[in-house]
Structures are given as C-alpha cells and as structure tokens.
Design a protein around this motif. Structure first.
Motif, short mmCIF file in Angstrom:
data_model
loop_
_atom_site.label_atom_id
_atom_site.label_comp_id
_atom_site.label_asym_id
_atom_site.label_seq_id
_atom_site.Cartn_x
_atom_site.Cartn_y
_atom_site.Cartn_z
N ARG A 59 0.83 -1.20 0.00
CA ARG A 59 0.00 0.00 0.00
C ARG A 59 0.87 1.26 0.00
N ALA A 60 0.38 2.32 -0.64
CA ALA A 60 1.11 3.57 -0.68
C ALA A 60 1.04 4.28 0.68
N LEU A 61 2.17 4.78 1.13
CA LEU A 61 2.27 5.60 2.33
C LEU A 61 2.81 6.95 1.89
N VAL A 62 2.03 8.01 2.10
CA VAL A 62 2.40 9.35 1.64
C VAL A 62 2.76 10.20 2.85
N LEU A 63 3.98 10.73 2.85
CA LEU A 63 4.51 11.46 3.99
C LEU A 63 4.41 12.97 3.77
N ASN A 94 9.41 22.42 7.12
CA ASN A 94 10.20 21.27 6.64
C ASN A 94 9.74 20.82 5.26
N THR A 95 10.58 19.99 4.63
CA THR A 95 10.26 19.43 3.33
C THR A 95 10.19 17.91 3.44
N ALA A 96 9.86 17.25 2.35
CA ALA A 96 9.79 15.80 2.36
C ALA A 96 11.14 15.17 2.66
N HIS A 97 12.22 15.92 2.47
CA HIS A 97 13.56 15.37 2.73
C HIS A 97 13.81 15.15 4.22
N VAL A 98 12.95 15.67 5.07
CA VAL A 98 13.12 15.43 6.50
C VAL A 98 12.95 13.94 6.80
N TYR A 149 5.99 7.60 -0.57
CA TYR A 149 6.13 8.88 -1.27
C TYR A 149 6.24 10.00 -0.23
N GLY A 150 6.84 11.09 -0.64
CA GLY A 150 6.88 12.28 0.20
C GLY A 150 6.53 13.50 -0.62
N ILE A 151 5.79 14.43 -0.05
CA ILE A 151 5.38 15.64 -0.77
C ILE A 151 5.92 16.87 -0.04
N THR A 152 6.57 17.75 -0.77
CA THR A 152 7.01 19.04 -0.21
C THR A 152 5.97 20.09 -0.56
N ARG A 153 5.32 20.67 0.45
CA ARG A 153 4.23 21.62 0.20
C ARG A 153 4.75 22.88 -0.47
N ARG A 154 3.84 23.61 -1.05
CA ARG A 154 4.17 24.87 -1.72
C ARG A 154 4.83 25.83 -0.73
N GLY A 155 5.73 26.64 -1.25
CA GLY A 155 6.43 27.60 -0.40
C GLY A 155 7.61 27.03 0.33
N HIS A 156 7.88 25.74 0.16
CA HIS A 156 8.95 25.07 0.89
C HIS A 156 9.95 24.44 -0.09
#
Length: 336
Positions: free
Chosen positions: A53-57, A63-67, A82-89
């Motif tokens: 199953r997909a796990l989305v961080l 912070n960004t997804a690289h954390v 998966y990891g998502i870096t929100r807008r503005g970051h």
C-alpha cells in the motif's frame, strides 16, 4: 614519481577537498519528480519505492519531504513510500498565495491524482496533521488511513492550548528566546549547521538533505540564507481551520510526544534553578493537558489508536524511530 603514485595522490587530494554544492548528492534512495497542482505551481514529490500500500509522507511547517530521508527507506519492505514538499517550501514552487489548510489539502489531492494513488495511508508530522484532517474530511473515500506524528491538534487561535492561563503565565515569565546568532563556524558547512540546529532549534539531527532544502548554499559549499521567508509561515498559520475530527471514519494512528524538561529549557535558553522549576511545573501540566486531550480525541474518533511517548522530541520519528516504525508497521498490517 610513477603514474600510479600520481593517481593515488590525486585520489587523496580529491577526498580531502571540500564538497561544493554542485558536487554533493542526496544519499537517500528516492526518485524526484515535480507535479503541477495549480497554474504555475509545482510540488516536489519524492518516491522511495517499495511494495504494498502507498504511504504518503507530509512534513511539518518549515520542513520538506527530505526530512524523512533517513526514516522512509526503512519502510520500503512494508509499503510504497512517497513524500510531498508543500508549496512555499524547499524546491517546490513559492507562489504568493494558496496557503490555507483547504488549498494545501487540495495540493495533496492533486498529487495523489497525478501519481495515480487511490487509497493511500497519509502520514503527517506536526502541521502536516492539518492537511491530513482537511483532506480526510473533504475526501473521505480518498484515504485508507491517517497517521499523525505529534500532529492531531486544534491550531486555531481560540484553542485551549493557546489560551490556557498556565501556559500564558509561563510564557510571560519565560518568553521563548530566539536562537543565538549563527557564527562563521556555524555557516561553514551543512554538517556544522546540523549541529547548530540540533542544539538550539529542534533537539535532533535533521538529514543533511533537509538542511540543504532549508538553506541556500554558496558556490564553495557554505550555508547561506534561508529559502523560506517568515511571512510564509505566518500565512500558513493564518490559514488553519477548526478540525472536524468527528467526520473521520478511516483508521487512525496518532503518536503524541510528551514534552520533556530539556525541551522546555532549550526553548527559553536558560539553565538556572528558577527556569528548571518553572519548566518542571509546566511540563507536568502539559502532560496532564495532553493526556486529557488524547482521551477527548479517542472519544471523538473511537477507531483511533493513540500512542503516547514520554519525554519524546517533537520530531518523534527521529527521536523515537524504533517506536514509530514498530507501531506504524503494525497499523499498516491491520489495514491489509
């Protein structure tokens, strides 16, 4: 001198040379892509691969997804991460608007559509919990489960955590202090910056890739200015909304970091007896408050499992990685 000797000396010199911003490579085993979520707005999406199953961080504010660079790969045998870096970051677009909880949740939904993930588990640290709740309440069929990492909270200005007289009195007598001004040695490298942030800001070591997302680099590899202006954080905090936890129907796992006296002392940058006594008192009160809040959360969301970790850091997935990984694996297993 033989050619073999010359090659050996060249290799040694290269190994000893400072790593520049151009030479450095993120060691975390992820692929990077950018997804358009709105006109002229693209979000960075990390894909660590994995099976199941997909796990989305989703990261916390600032912070960004690289954390999750060191945390995520260890779950690749249990899920597709998966990891998502929100807008503005970080490397995502930095538009002037779109920072309400509702819009940020729409960004996450747009990414899920783009990467064709239909029933993921969403995991959010700190402010990432705001997006979890906003998305799950608006699109209840789009997620299979929610995991809050010290993130299930009411962040609106009228919440009891903000207005409680005990906290207000403590902050009046011991206002949080800004971090000490960074010296040239703190800015000499990202390794030095990691140490500075561990001591003065977060209490744990963030991945170097995350520090590189937070701060620009000079051509010679030194640390430069922050990528994100303070005005953006204020815009995001102004866009929070009252959480409607009662409408969440999917399974929930909520980790709660019980604040330590050491964290309190670091926030006010004092070590004297008066500060220790005040921090001990407010930390004990905070534990009682959070336990009551957790019971209320479980009452509102009866399918939720709440895991309280004493004296844990707010970056609970770093300070208590084994605990989080164990409980998260068990949670994912129950969904199959």
């Amino acid at each position: 001198m033989t050619s073999r000797t010359w090659r050996f000396l060249a290799i040694v010199a290269l190994a000893q040379a400072p790593v520049t911003a151009q030479q450095w490579r993120d060691p975390s085993p992820h692929r990077v892509r950018f997804v358009t979520v709105e006109e002229n707005v693209q979000l960075e999406v990390l894909d660590w691969g994995g099976s199941g199953r997909a796990l989305v961080l989703l990261a916390g504010l600032g912070n960004t997804a690289h954390v999750y660079d060191e945390f995520a790969p260890k779950l690749a045998d249990a899920c597709h991460i998966y990891g998502i870096t929100r807008r503005g970051h970080g490397s995502s677009s930095h538009p002037e608007s779109g920072y309400t909880a509702a819009r940020l949740a729409e960004d996450v939904r747009a990414v899920l559509d783009a990467i064709q993930v239909t029933d993921p588990v969403l995991l959010g640290h700190s402010y990432g919990g705001e997006e979890l709740t906003a998305l799950a309440t608006r699109y209840p069929t789009r997620v299979a489960g929610l995991v809050y990492l010290d993130g299930a909270a009411d962040r609106t200005p009228s919440s009891s955590a903000v207005t409680d007289p005990v906290i207000r009195e403590f902050r009046k007598n011991f206002p949080p202090q800004g971090m000490p001004k960074m010296t040239e040695s703190d800015l000499a490298s990202y390794t030095a910056m990691q140490a500075y942030w561990r001591k003065w800001a977060v209490g744990v070591t963030l991945p170097e890739a995350e520090m590189r997302q937070l701060f620009m680099a000079t051509p010679d590899g030194k640390v430069s200015r922050s990528r994100m202006p303070g005005s953006l954080s204020r815009a995001i905090l102004a866009g929070v909304e009252k959480p409607d936890f009662a409408t969440i129907k999917v399974p929930v796992l909520s980790f709660v970091a019980m604040r330590s006296v050491a964290d309190c002392l670091r926030s006010i940058q004092r070590e004297d007896d008066a500060a220790r006594a005040a921090c001990a008192e407010t930390t004990a009160w905070s534990r009682t408050f959070r336990e009551a809040r957790d019971k209320d959360f479980q009452r509102i969301v009866p399918q939720a499992q709440v895991v309280e970790l004493p004296a844990a850091n707010h970056y609970i997935f770093i300070s208590n990685e084994e605990d989080v990984q164990r409980e998260l694996r068990a949670f994912l297993g129950r969904l199959r």
